[in-house]
Design a protein around this motif. Structure first.
Motif, short mmCIF file in Angstrom:
data_model
loop_
_atom_site.label_atom_id
_atom_site.label_comp_id
_atom_site.label_asym_id
_atom_site.label_seq_id
_atom_site.Cartn_x
_atom_site.Cartn_y
_atom_site.Cartn_z
N ASN A 52 0.82 -1.21 0.00
CA ASN A 52 0.00 0.00 0.00
C ASN A 52 0.85 1.26 0.00
O ASN A 52 0.54 2.24 -0.68
N ALA A 53 1.94 1.23 0.75
CA ALA A 53 2.83 2.39 0.79
C ALA A 53 3.47 2.63 -0.58
O ALA A 53 3.57 3.77 -1.03
N LEU A 54 3.89 1.54 -1.23
CA LEU A 54 4.49 1.68 -2.56
C LEU A 54 3.47 2.18 -3.58
O LEU A 54 3.78 2.99 -4.45
N SER A 55 2.24 1.70 -3.49
CA SER A 55 1.18 2.16 -4.39
C SER A 55 0.92 3.64 -4.19
O SER A 55 0.78 4.40 -5.15
N SER A 56 0.86 4.07 -2.95
CA SER A 56 0.64 5.48 -2.65
C SER A 56 1.80 6.32 -3.18
O SER A 56 1.59 7.39 -3.75
#
Length: 96
Positions: A52-56
């Protein structure tokens, strides 16, 4: 020695002993709770959080790149307008 000095020394020794006891796991602290093995669910949640952090980060990077492209287009348009204005000024100066 005065009573205050003796009392301060005794309290210091007691504090050191309590700290030593906590260090030796007689008292459970947050640092010692980290020694347990992670479960499969915890690993899954960790990987999910990293994803999720990488997607954000990817979305934010794309938005920033899009904004930079817009700014670059505006700068190019301003450069063109400035060149035209400079040519007009040069022409007007020649006419004088």
């Amino acid at each position: 020695m005065s009573r205050r000095v003796v009392l301060a020394f005794a309290l210091g020794v007691a504090t050191a002993a309590a700290g030593s006891a906590a260090w030796e796991r007689l008292l459970v602290g947050t640092a010692h709770a980290q020694n347990e093995q992670m479960t499969g669910r915890q690993n899954y949640l960790l990987v999910l959080a990293i994803g999720n952090a990488l997607s954000s980060l990817a979305v934010d990077s794309e938005r920033t790149a899009s904004g930079l492209n817009d700014v670059s287009d505006r700068v190019k348009a301003l450069e063109t307008r400035l060149r035209r204005a400079e040519k007009r000024v040069e022409e007007l100066e020649r006419m004088r």
